[in-house]
Write a protein that holds these residues in place. Structure first.
Motif, mmCIF file in Angstrom:
data_model
loop_
_atom_site.group_PDB
_atom_site.id
_atom_site.type_symbol
_atom_site.label_atom_id
_atom_site.label_comp_id
_atom_site.label_asym_id
_atom_site.label_seq_id
_atom_site.Cartn_x
_atom_site.Cartn_y
_atom_site.Cartn_z
ATOM 1 N N ARG A 9 72.545 -14.749 105.721
ATOM 2 C CA ARG A 9 71.954 -16.013 106.157
ATOM 3 C C ARG A 9 72.061 -16.927 104.939
ATOM 4 N NH1 ARG A 9 69.785 -14.891 110.958
ATOM 5 N NH2 ARG A 9 68.850 -12.843 111.220
ATOM 6 N N LEU A 10 72.528 -18.144 105.165
ATOM 7 C CA LEU A 10 72.764 -19.059 104.055
ATOM 8 C C LEU A 10 71.669 -20.103 103.945
ATOM 9 C CD1 LEU A 10 76.605 -19.681 104.373
ATOM 10 C CD2 LEU A 10 75.380 -17.832 103.197
ATOM 11 N N ARG A 11 71.533 -20.653 102.756
ATOM 12 C CA ARG A 11 70.616 -21.776 102.529
ATOM 13 C C ARG A 11 71.232 -23.015 103.188
ATOM 14 N NH1 ARG A 11 67.286 -19.705 98.756
ATOM 15 N NH2 ARG A 11 68.175 -18.190 97.320
ATOM 16 N N PRO A 12 70.430 -23.806 103.894
ATOM 17 C CA PRO A 12 70.952 -25.003 104.546
ATOM 18 C C PRO A 12 71.672 -25.917 103.544
ATOM 19 C CG PRO A 12 68.697 -24.571 105.254
ATOM 20 C CD PRO A 12 68.993 -23.619 104.125
ATOM 21 N N GLY A 13 72.806 -26.440 103.963
ATOM 22 C CA GLY A 13 73.574 -27.357 103.136
ATOM 23 C C GLY A 13 74.471 -26.688 102.107
ATOM 24 N N MET A 14 74.470 -25.359 102.038
ATOM 25 C CA MET A 14 75.259 -24.659 101.029
ATOM 26 C C MET A 14 76.436 -23.909 101.644
ATOM 27 S SD MET A 14 72.563 -23.802 98.065
ATOM 28 C CE MET A 14 73.890 -23.732 96.955
ATOM 29 N N THR A 19 81.471 -20.730 101.315
ATOM 30 C CA THR A 19 82.838 -20.526 101.795
ATOM 31 C C THR A 19 83.830 -20.582 100.629
ATOM 32 O OG1 THR A 19 82.271 -21.463 103.939
ATOM 33 C CG2 THR A 19 84.599 -21.398 103.382
ATOM 34 N N ASP A 20 83.658 -21.551 99.740
ATOM 35 C CA ASP A 20 84.555 -21.654 98.585
ATOM 36 C C ASP A 20 84.431 -20.423 97.681
ATOM 37 O OD1 ASP A 20 85.304 -24.148 99.552
ATOM 38 O OD2 ASP A 20 84.113 -25.271 98.082
ATOM 39 N N GLY A 21 83.211 -19.966 97.443
ATOM 40 C CA GLY A 21 83.005 -18.769 96.628
ATOM 41 C C GLY A 21 83.581 -17.534 97.296
ATOM 42 N N TRP A 22 83.343 -17.403 98.615
ATOM 43 C CA TRP A 22 83.881 -16.256 99.362
ATOM 44 C C TRP A 22 85.407 -16.236 99.273
ATOM 45 C CZ3 TRP A 22 87.330 -16.009 103.355
ATOM 46 C CH2 TRP A 22 87.479 -14.773 103.963
ATOM 47 N N HIS A 23 86.030 -17.394 99.400
ATOM 48 C CA HIS A 23 87.494 -17.468 99.341
ATOM 49 C C HIS A 23 87.995 -17.010 97.966
ATOM 50 C CE1 HIS A 23 91.300 -19.060 100.982
ATOM 51 N NE2 HIS A 23 91.602 -19.109 99.702
ATOM 52 N N ARG A 24 87.367 -17.485 96.918
ATOM 53 C CA ARG A 24 87.758 -17.082 95.557
ATOM 54 C C ARG A 24 87.607 -15.583 95.355
ATOM 55 N NH1 ARG A 24 86.612 -21.051 90.915
ATOM 56 N NH2 ARG A 24 86.489 -19.054 89.845
ATOM 57 N N VAL A 25 86.449 -15.051 95.749
ATOM 58 C CA VAL A 25 86.179 -13.620 95.565
ATOM 59 C C VAL A 25 87.146 -12.786 96.394
ATOM 60 C CG1 VAL A 25 84.479 -11.799 95.987
ATOM 61 C CG2 VAL A 25 83.768 -13.947 94.917
ATOM 62 N N THR A 26 87.370 -13.167 97.626
ATOM 63 C CA THR A 26 88.266 -12.407 98.500
ATOM 64 C C THR A 26 89.692 -12.410 97.966
ATOM 65 O OG1 THR A 26 86.856 -12.838 100.401
ATOM 66 C CG2 THR A 26 89.134 -12.204 100.862
ATOM 67 N N ALA A 27 90.168 -13.547 97.487
ATOM 68 C CA ALA A 27 91.519 -13.612 96.913
ATOM 69 C C ALA A 27 91.622 -12.718 95.678
ATOM 70 C CB ALA A 27 91.871 -15.058 96.561
ATOM 71 N N ALA A 28 90.602 -12.736 94.828
ATOM 72 C CA ALA A 28 90.622 -11.908 93.620
ATOM 73 C C ALA A 28 90.574 -10.424 93.964
ATOM 74 C CB ALA A 28 89.450 -12.284 92.712
ATOM 75 N N ILE A 29 89.760 -10.062 94.948
ATOM 76 C CA ILE A 29 89.661 -8.658 95.358
ATOM 77 C C ILE A 29 91.000 -8.177 95.931
ATOM 78 C CG2 ILE A 29 88.607 -7.138 97.091
ATOM 79 C CD1 ILE A 29 85.957 -8.632 96.552
ATOM 80 N N HIS A 30 91.624 -9.030 96.704
ATOM 81 C CA HIS A 30 92.928 -8.670 97.280
ATOM 82 C C HIS A 30 93.962 -8.453 96.165
ATOM 83 C CE1 HIS A 30 96.235 -8.496 100.090
ATOM 84 N NE2 HIS A 30 96.830 -9.486 99.455
ATOM 85 N N THR A 31 94.009 -9.369 95.223
ATOM 86 C CA THR A 31 94.996 -9.305 94.144
ATOM 87 C C THR A 31 94.721 -8.170 93.166
ATOM 88 O OG1 THR A 31 95.343 -11.688 94.294
ATOM 89 C CG2 THR A 31 96.024 -10.632 92.245
ATOM 90 N N ARG A 32 93.463 -8.011 92.760
ATOM 91 C CA ARG A 32 93.133 -7.085 91.681
ATOM 92 C C ARG A 32 92.679 -5.700 92.131
ATOM 93 N NH1 ARG A 32 89.771 -11.590 88.447
ATOM 94 N NH2 ARG A 32 91.521 -12.983 88.079
ATOM 95 N N CYS A 33 92.209 -5.604 93.379
ATOM 96 C CA CYS A 33 91.615 -4.331 93.806
ATOM 97 C C CYS A 33 92.361 -3.681 94.968
ATOM 98 C CB CYS A 33 90.163 -4.538 94.211
ATOM 99 S SG CYS A 33 89.118 -5.187 92.883
ATOM 100 N N PRO A 68 83.624 -13.556 88.740
ATOM 101 C CA PRO A 68 82.185 -13.781 88.561
ATOM 102 C C PRO A 68 81.715 -15.174 88.987
ATOM 103 C CG PRO A 68 83.112 -12.698 86.634
ATOM 104 C CD PRO A 68 84.265 -13.096 87.514
ATOM 105 N N GLN A 69 82.540 -16.199 88.778
ATOM 106 C CA GLN A 69 82.140 -17.552 89.185
ATOM 107 C C GLN A 69 82.046 -17.651 90.704
ATOM 108 O OE1 GLN A 69 84.522 -20.769 87.666
ATOM 109 N NE2 GLN A 69 83.339 -22.320 88.741
ATOM 110 N N GLY A 70 83.003 -17.052 91.411
ATOM 111 C CA GLY A 70 82.958 -17.045 92.867
ATOM 112 C C GLY A 70 81.743 -16.298 93.383
ATOM 113 N N VAL A 71 81.426 -15.161 92.751
ATOM 114 C CA VAL A 71 80.236 -14.391 93.128
ATOM 115 C C VAL A 71 78.985 -15.244 92.915
ATOM 116 C CG1 VAL A 71 78.796 -12.399 92.543
ATOM 117 C CG2 VAL A 71 81.279 -12.130 92.731
#
Length: 110
Positions: A9-14, A19-33, A68-71
């Motif tokens: 559940r997200l904080r309203p307005g965030m 989404t931007d953080g999730w995209h960064r983390v998911t791309a990094a996990i795909h590439t590195r893990c 870490p920034q995406g997280v």
């Protein structure tokens, strides 16, 4: 193969920050893990849901915060993190429409 369902559940307005953080983390996990990627959804009940696939549970467990920034972006936007569901794939009938990987149906890329 192995899959995990994540729910928040997200904080309203965030929503965009999350989404931007999730995209960064998911791309990094795909590439590195070595994950097979993930999809992010907004459910009818207002929760956010991601489905991620992995070659095996061990690969997922070995992967720790490659962006870490995406997280941090995600954590700041999350009001509540719901329990994750870990699953082993028994049968797979999911097919994708033609087009670019990651393109949602109806976006012109299919």
């Amino acid at each position: 193969m192995f899959a995990v369902i994540y729910r928040w559940r997200l904080r309203p307005g965030m929503e965009q920050q999350f989404t931007d953080g999730w995209h960064r983390v998911t791309a990094a996990i795909h590439t590195r893990c070595g994950s097979y990627g993930s999809r992010l959804h907004r459910a009818d009940d207002g929760t956010w849901v991601a489905y991620a696939r992995w070659p095996d549970e061990e690969a997922r467990d070995r992967c720790s915060a490659p962006d870490p920034q995406g997280v941090a972006m995600m954590v700041e936007a999350i009001a509540e993190r719901l329990p994750e569901t870990r699953m082993r794939i028994v049968d797979d009938m999911l097919t994708e429409p033609g087009g670019a990987p990651g393109a949602a149906p109806g976006t012109g890329a299919d």
